[in-house]
Every structure is written in structure tokens, then in C-alpha cells.
Design an enzyme around this catalytic site. Structure first.
Site, PDB file in Angstrom:
ATOM      1  N   CYS A  48       0.859  -1.198   0.000  1.00 35.82           N
ATOM      2  CA  CYS A  48       0.000   0.000   0.000  1.00 35.82           C
ATOM      3  C   CYS A  48       0.885   1.235   0.000  1.00 35.82           C
ATOM      4  O   CYS A  48       1.734   1.388   0.874  1.00 35.82           O
ATOM      5  CB  CYS A  48      -0.944   0.013   1.205  1.00 35.82           C
ATOM      6  N   CYS A  50      -0.263   4.343   0.310  1.00 39.87           N
ATOM      7  CA  CYS A  50      -0.940   5.506   0.894  1.00 39.87           C
ATOM      8  C   CYS A  50      -0.110   6.107   2.020  1.00 39.87           C
ATOM      9  O   CYS A  50       0.820   5.497   2.526  1.00 39.87           O
ATOM     10  CB  CYS A  50      -2.369   5.156   1.328  1.00 39.87           C
ATOM     11  N   CYS A  53      -0.558   4.277   6.015  1.00 37.75           N
ATOM     12  CA  CYS A  53      -0.095   2.963   6.468  1.00 37.75           C
ATOM     13  C   CYS A  53       1.372   3.040   6.895  1.00 37.75           C
ATOM     14  O   CYS A  53       2.160   3.767   6.294  1.00 37.75           O
ATOM     15  CB  CYS A  53      -0.277   1.934   5.352  1.00 37.75           C
TER      16      CYS A  53
HETATM   17  N1  LIG Z   1      -4.126   9.226  -1.279  1.00 36.16           N
HETATM   18  C1  LIG Z   1      -4.462   9.033   0.119  1.00 36.16           C
HETATM   19  C2  LIG Z   1      -5.158   7.692   0.244  1.00 36.16           C
HETATM   20  C3  LIG Z   1      -5.510   7.324   1.685  1.00 36.16           C
HETATM   21  C4  LIG Z   1      -6.422   6.095   1.707  1.00 36.16           C
HETATM   22  O1  LIG Z   1      -7.564   6.173   1.237  1.00 36.16           O
HETATM   23  N2  LIG Z   1      -5.926   4.946   2.232  1.00 36.16           N
HETATM   24  C5  LIG Z   1      -6.704   3.751   2.095  1.00 36.16           C
HETATM   25  C6  LIG Z   1      -5.766   2.539   2.076  1.00 36.16           C
HETATM   26  S1  LIG Z   1      -5.086   2.144   3.639  1.00 36.16           S
HETATM   27  C7  LIG Z   1      -7.768   3.598   3.130  1.00 36.16           C
HETATM   28  O2  LIG Z   1      -8.567   2.703   3.044  1.00 36.16           O
HETATM   29  N3  LIG Z   1      -7.799   4.427   4.136  1.00 36.16           N
HETATM   30  C8  LIG Z   1      -8.798   4.384   5.158  1.00 36.16           C
HETATM   31  C9  LIG Z   1      -8.241   4.903   6.452  1.00 36.16           C
HETATM   32  O3  LIG Z   1      -7.044   5.219   6.473  1.00 36.16           O
HETATM   33  O4  LIG Z   1      -8.952   4.956   7.457  1.00 36.16           O
HETATM   34  C10 LIG Z   1      -3.198   9.066   0.963  1.00 36.16           C
HETATM   35  O5  LIG Z   1      -2.150   8.638   0.483  1.00 36.16           O
HETATM   36  O6  LIG Z   1      -3.263   9.553   2.100  1.00 36.16           O
HETATM   37 ZN   LIG Z   2      -2.724   2.362   3.159  1.00 35.23          ZN
END
Ligand SMILES: N[C@@H](CCC(=O)N[C@@H](CS)C(=O)NCC(=O)O)C(=O)O
Ligand SMILES: [Zn+2]
Ligand SMILES: [Zn+2]
Length: 187
Positions: A48, A50, A53
Site C-alpha cells: 500500500c 498511501c 499505512c
Molecule cells: N491518497 C491518500 C489515500 C488514503 C487512503 O484512502 N488509504 C486507504 C488505504 S489504507 C484507506 O482505506 N484508508 C482508510 C483509512 O485510512 O482509514 C493518501 O495517500 O493519504
Molecule cells: Zn494504506
């Protein structure tokens, strides 16, 4: 350019064991480690990109899988855990001292409620399901990765046999979409 996707996959992917039944993950503190026992293997293990994480230092991606929350229990030093962002969909329980995320949990109504998110590289045993795909790849650009090099990142995943997506894989996106349709009374 030189980059690390993640140390667990940079030099190739090691397949998990079919009969694997879990193990314990630990935070990075030198002593009094937080320990979380996982009573099953993970599924949907994936990279991931993002920003939310937990990633090991120097890695562009996290590697994260899910298992039933009933299979997850804090077995040592749980007092060091705190929820990073209580408003987020995924409540990431991290060690206050070393910053490692031990497990993410969903408490609100959601397609993935009941599943906890974990980084199995924090375990000292082998056999966990290997990563299956790469998610949120373009998200690394939001964190400062030069977009002109993103094809090298996608190419490296492809060379490892992993498909890349900018959100989640189609089966997981389908689960999210079906959940939305059910909530709207359309399915
Ligand atoms: N582009 C954003 C995407 C964040 C995102 O949507 N993460 C996903 C994958 S872990 C998710 O499900 N997030 C929900 C959360 O963090 O609660 C970033 O990088 O911050
Ligand atoms: Zn993530
Ligand atoms: Zn720690």
C-alpha cells in the site's frame, strides 16, 4: 533511479505456506515490545502506497494484510498502544514509543468491518501469505515521489508478478461498491 519498494519484496517474492496458522508480531522497541498474537494467516496481503499505512524506514510502500479481528489479541505491553486517528475509518493502533503500527481496526459500519489490518513482517516466523498486488500506487506522488519515475515503480511491481492499482484491487473495489449499493437498498 534507485528505490526500495519494501525490503520484503525488493529481491523477489517468497511464497507463503499453505498450512500456516499464524504467529506473533512485535513493535520495534528494543525492550518491553508490544506483542500482538495472530491466530491465523492473513489474506489480501498487499503493498500500500498511501500516506497513512506504516512503512519501514526508506520503503515507498507498506505491506499489509487482513484477518478476522477475533484472531487478533494484544499479548504484551498493550499500554503502549494508542489509536493514531480515532476519526479515520481504519483505527491504527500504534506503539507510542517506536511508532510502529500493530493493528488497524474498523469500528464503523463498513464492507471490511470485522477484519483487522496487520504488517506480518513484524513477526519472527515465516509462512505468511505473500503480497498479492500493489494498491494506492499513485499516492506515493502525494508524499513527494517524482511522477516522472512512477513507471519504474509500476514496472518493478510487474517484474515481481504483482499487478498495480491506484486504489484497491477489483475484487476489493467490488466489495466496497456492493456494500454502498446495499446501504442504498439497490442490492
Ligand atoms: N491518497 C491518500 C489515500 C488514503 C487512503 O484512502 N488509504 C486507504 C488505504 S489504507 C484507506 O482505506 N484508508 C482508510 C483509512 O485510512 O482509514 C493518501 O495517500 O493519504
Ligand atoms: Zn494504506
Ligand atoms: Zn514500540
Amino acid at each position: 533511479m534507485a528505490f526500495s519498494l519494501h525490503p520484503v519484496i525488493d529481491n523477489g517474492i517468497t511464497k507463503g505456506a499453505a498450512d500456516f496458522t499464524g504467529g506473533t508480531i512485535y513493535c520495534h522497541c528494543p525492550s518491553d515490545k508490544v506483542a500482538v498474537t495472530l491466530k491465523s494467516n492473513v489474506v489480501h496481503n498487499h503493498a500500500c502506497g498511501c500516506s497513512k499505512c506504516w512503512k519501514p524506514k526508506g520503503a515507498l510502500f507498506a505491506i499489509i494484510g487482513v484477518l478476522p479481528r477475533d484472531a487478533v489479541s494484544v499479548t504484551a505491553n498493550g499500554s503502549k498502544l494508542h489509536v493514531l486517528d480515532p476519526e479515520a475509518t481504519i483505527q491504527r493502533n500504534a506503539c507510542k514509543e517506536c511508532g510502529v503500527h500493530l493493528f488497524g481496526r474498523i469500528e464503523k459500519d463498513h464492507a471490511f468491518k470485522g477484519l483487522d489490518f496487520v504488517h506480518v513482517e513484524l513477526s519472527d516466523v515465516k509462512g505468511w501469505q505473500e503480497p498479492q498486488f500493489a494498491a494506492f500506487v499513485s499516492s506515493i506522488i502525494e508524499q513527494g515521489f517524482d511522477p516522472k519515475d512512477i513507471d519504474q515503480v509500476r514496472g518493478k511491481f510487474k517484474s515481481l508478478g504483482l499487478e498495480t492499482y491506484d486504489v484497491l484491487s477489483p475484487p476489493l473495489m467490488d466489495m466496497l461498491a456492493a456494500f454502498t449499493a446495499k446501504q442504498a437498498g439497490l442490492l
